[in-house]
Scaffold this active site. Structure first.
Site, PDB file in Angstrom:
ATOM      1  NE  ARG A 109      42.651  42.669  44.089  1.00  0.00           N
ATOM      2  CZ  ARG A 109      42.244  41.778  44.966  1.00  0.00           C
ATOM      3  NH1 ARG A 109      41.479  42.160  45.947  1.00  0.00           N
ATOM      4  NH2 ARG A 109      42.615  40.532  44.880  1.00  0.00           N
ATOM      5  NE  ARG A 146      38.305  48.220  41.589  1.00  0.00           N
ATOM      6  CZ  ARG A 146      37.103  48.586  41.997  1.00  0.00           C
ATOM      7  NH1 ARG A 146      36.653  49.799  41.748  1.00  0.00           N
ATOM      8  NH2 ARG A 146      36.324  47.755  42.640  1.00  0.00           N
ATOM      9  NE  ARG A 159      45.551  31.733  38.383  1.00  0.00           N
ATOM     10  CZ  ARG A 159      46.398  30.750  38.630  1.00  0.00           C
ATOM     11  NH1 ARG A 159      46.521  30.271  39.823  1.00  0.00           N
ATOM     12  NH2 ARG A 159      47.131  30.252  37.677  1.00  0.00           N
ATOM     13  CE1 TYR A 190      32.712  34.139  44.964  1.00  0.00           C
ATOM     14  CE2 TYR A 190      33.312  32.522  43.295  1.00  0.00           C
ATOM     15  CZ  TYR A 190      33.652  33.326  44.361  1.00  0.00           C
ATOM     16  OH  TYR A 190      34.938  33.330  44.843  1.00  0.00           O
ATOM     17  CG  ASP A 193      35.541  38.691  38.213  1.00  0.00           C
ATOM     18  OD1 ASP A 193      36.573  38.864  38.873  1.00  0.00           O
ATOM     19  OD2 ASP A 193      34.616  37.932  38.594  1.00  0.00           O
TER      20      ASP A 193
HETATM   21  O1  CP3 Z   1      44.546  39.115  37.283  1.00  0.00           O
HETATM   22  C1  CP3 Z   1      43.794  39.783  36.597  1.00  0.00           C
HETATM   23  O2  CP3 Z   1      43.648  40.995  36.753  1.00  0.00           O
HETATM   24  C2  CP3 Z   1      43.074  39.048  35.489  1.00  0.00           C
HETATM   25  C3  CP3 Z   1      41.634  39.141  35.507  1.00  0.00           C
HETATM   26  C4  CP3 Z   1      40.885  38.386  36.590  1.00  0.00           C
HETATM   27  C5  CP3 Z   1      40.099  39.000  37.594  1.00  0.00           C
HETATM   28  N1  CP3 Z   1      39.397  38.023  38.269  1.00  0.00           N
HETATM   29  C6  CP3 Z   1      40.004  40.451  37.851  1.00  0.00           C
HETATM   30  C7  CP3 Z   1      39.588  40.897  39.211  1.00  0.00           C
HETATM   31  C8  CP3 Z   1      40.722  37.003  36.736  1.00  0.00           C
HETATM   32  C9  CP3 Z   1      41.386  35.885  35.951  1.00  0.00           C
HETATM   33  C10 CP3 Z   1      39.759  36.794  37.786  1.00  0.00           C
HETATM   34  C11 CP3 Z   1      39.261  35.449  38.182  1.00  0.00           C
HETATM   35  C12 CP3 Z   1      38.343  35.324  39.316  1.00  0.00           C
HETATM   36  N2  CP3 Z   1      37.396  36.195  39.781  1.00  0.00           N
HETATM   37  C13 CP3 Z   1      38.237  34.136  40.083  1.00  0.00           C
HETATM   38  C14 CP3 Z   1      38.998  32.858  39.860  1.00  0.00           C
HETATM   39  C15 CP3 Z   1      40.412  32.944  40.327  1.00  0.00           C
HETATM   40  C16 CP3 Z   1      40.576  33.034  41.818  1.00  0.00           C
HETATM   41  O3  CP3 Z   1      41.111  34.048  42.264  1.00  0.00           O
HETATM   42  O4  CP3 Z   1      40.187  32.136  42.517  1.00  0.00           O
HETATM   43  C17 CP3 Z   1      37.257  34.369  41.069  1.00  0.00           C
HETATM   44  C18 CP3 Z   1      36.822  33.410  42.159  1.00  0.00           C
HETATM   45  C19 CP3 Z   1      36.725  35.669  40.853  1.00  0.00           C
HETATM   46  C20 CP3 Z   1      35.620  36.344  41.589  1.00  0.00           C
HETATM   47  C21 CP3 Z   1      36.105  37.561  42.257  1.00  0.00           C
HETATM   48  N3  CP3 Z   1      36.393  38.736  41.590  1.00  0.00           N
HETATM   49  C22 CP3 Z   1      36.353  37.785  43.632  1.00  0.00           C
HETATM   50  C23 CP3 Z   1      36.193  36.742  44.723  1.00  0.00           C
HETATM   51  C24 CP3 Z   1      36.805  39.115  43.764  1.00  0.00           C
HETATM   52  C25 CP3 Z   1      37.111  39.862  45.044  1.00  0.00           C
HETATM   53  C26 CP3 Z   1      38.525  39.643  45.426  1.00  0.00           C
HETATM   54  C27 CP3 Z   1      38.907  40.459  46.641  1.00  0.00           C
HETATM   55  O5  CP3 Z   1      39.755  39.953  47.391  1.00  0.00           O
HETATM   56  O6  CP3 Z   1      38.444  41.582  46.815  1.00  0.00           O
HETATM   57  C28 CP3 Z   1      36.867  39.671  42.471  1.00  0.00           C
HETATM   58  C29 CP3 Z   1      37.301  41.033  42.118  1.00  0.00           C
HETATM   59  C30 CP3 Z   1      38.400  41.160  41.111  1.00  0.00           C
HETATM   60  N4  CP3 Z   1      38.481  40.485  39.934  1.00  0.00           N
HETATM   61  C31 CP3 Z   1      39.486  42.070  41.182  1.00  0.00           C
HETATM   62  C32 CP3 Z   1      40.225  41.925  39.988  1.00  0.00           C
HETATM   63  C33 CP3 Z   1      41.424  42.719  39.551  1.00  0.00           C
HETATM   64  C34 CP3 Z   1      39.708  43.071  42.307  1.00  0.00           C
HETATM   65  C35 CP3 Z   1      38.673  44.124  42.154  1.00  0.00           C
HETATM   66  C36 CP3 Z   1      39.154  45.491  42.504  1.00  0.00           C
HETATM   67  O7  CP3 Z   1      39.645  46.200  41.610  1.00  0.00           O
HETATM   68  O8  CP3 Z   1      38.979  45.864  43.659  1.00  0.00           O
END
Ligand code: CP3
Length: 321
Positions: A7, A16, A3, A129, A53
């Protein structure tokens, strides 16, 4: 550790950077496979989660989706019911094809004893979203929209049920062993709305996947559901449930784990603190759940600030060495 978990690893941040943009990374099978495998090389985990994602689904429905560093996802918000009605009814699997290719690449090199997890967002969470265009403290825009225009909102949910079912079925056919449905925003719904927008659509989604793949292994994660979890496990035919860190552990053991295997639920912030606080948190989770069917996991994912040595400490403690 899943999730948005990548990072905390410097190798993730380097890949990335190479990919340029976040969606560019999600849709680059070579780099996405690499990022999927990185945590395994370091920690010898029992499971790997596909790198992608939940918001690739709205993207494949033709919505603009952008990930702004430090700010999270940005979509074009949906204010008017006409905008919701104009959204495409079918996902473009051509757009999602690189995700299926990533799965094939990972599967080809993953050891047989490592479980490979695919995933999608639950319809409610993805819809929040799409309506707000971003994460907000309590996803009020989607909740107001659903009260004002329940029929239009329901149509959007239906589109997402179908799109997500097809997406999960294709992930399973491409090689994942199990799939998880993330309902990150389940907890902002009052009980009646929880039935309508979390339980009912997730149930339809699970049944649609099982229709195509009868033995599909499916984990549900209605984050923040609290006491409504009991209804969720009774009414949504998932194989296991993920628990968030806020849930009362005795309640979860008695009312949830007796019915379904559970996964969870270390507070990710204990991983930032480390030391005794981390040890005690790990022990509390193990004490509560390790006598029944259980997968140790965070409830939910790790934060970028968590030091890697605390991850190592947690793993040693869970594994008893
Ligand atoms: O852990 C992993 O790397 C597995 C892949 C994965 C990602 N997102 C990659 C990601 C999974 C399983 C998700 C799920 C996801 N994405 C959810 C459900 C789980 C949860 O956390 O509640 C949700 C709500 C999202 C939507 C999302 N994507 C948000 C809100 C964000 C921003 C988060 C932040 O704090 O900046 C993302 C970005 C995201 N998805 C990142 C990753 C590795 C970070 C992006 C980056 O590289 O900067």
């Amino acid at each position: 550790m899943m999730r948005q978990a990548g990072r905390y690893l410097p190798e993730y941040r380097a890949t990335r950077e190479k990919a340029g943009s976040f969606l560019g990374l999600c849709f680059n099978p070579e780099l996405a496979a690499e990022v999927t495998l990185q945590p395994l090389r370091r920690f010898n985990f029992d499971g790997a989660i596909l790198f992608s994602d939940i918001l690739v689904v709205p993207y494949a429905l033709g919505r603009n989706v952008d990930f702004v560093t430090g700010e999270g996802p940005k979509l074009e918000p949906i204010g008017a019911p006409e905008t919701a009605r104009s959204i495409r009814k079918e996902v473009d699997h051509g757009v999602l094809a690189p995700v299926y290719e990533t799965i094939g690449r990972v599967k080809a090199v993953l050891p047989d004893d490592v479980t490979f997890l695919g995933f999608c967002g639950a319809p409610w969470t993805v819809a929040t979203y799409m309506i707000a265009g971003q994460g907000t403290p309590d996803q009020a825009p989607a909740r107001v929209f659903a009260y004002r225009h329940p029929d239009v909102f329901d149509d959007l949910i239906q589109v997402l049920v179908k799109a997500s079912a097809e997406y999960l079925i294709r992930q399973i056919k491409a090689g994942v062993d199990a799939v998880q449905i993330f309902d990150t925003w389940a907890g902002v719904l009052p009980p009646e709305e929880f039935s309508r927008w979390c339980i009912a659509p997730t149930r339809r989604l699970v049944l649609a996947v099982r229709d195509a793949v009868p033995d599909a292994k499916i984990i549900g994660f209605p984050r923040g559901a609290g006491s409504s979890l009991e209804r969720y496990v009774a009414e949504v035919p998932v194989d296991a449930v993920s628990l968030d860190w806020m849930i009362d552990k005795t309640f979860a053991r008695e009312r949830v784990q007796r019915v379904k295997p559970v996964q969870g639920n270390l507070d990710p912030l204990a991983l930032i603190a480390g030391g005794r606080a981390l040890d005690e948190s790990v022990d509390a989770v193990m004490r509560a759940f390790s006598d029944g069917p259980f997968i140790f996991n965070l409830g939910p994912g790790i934060t970028p600030e968590a030091p890697i040595e605390n991850v190592e400490r947690m793993l040693r403690r869970v594994r008893g060495r």
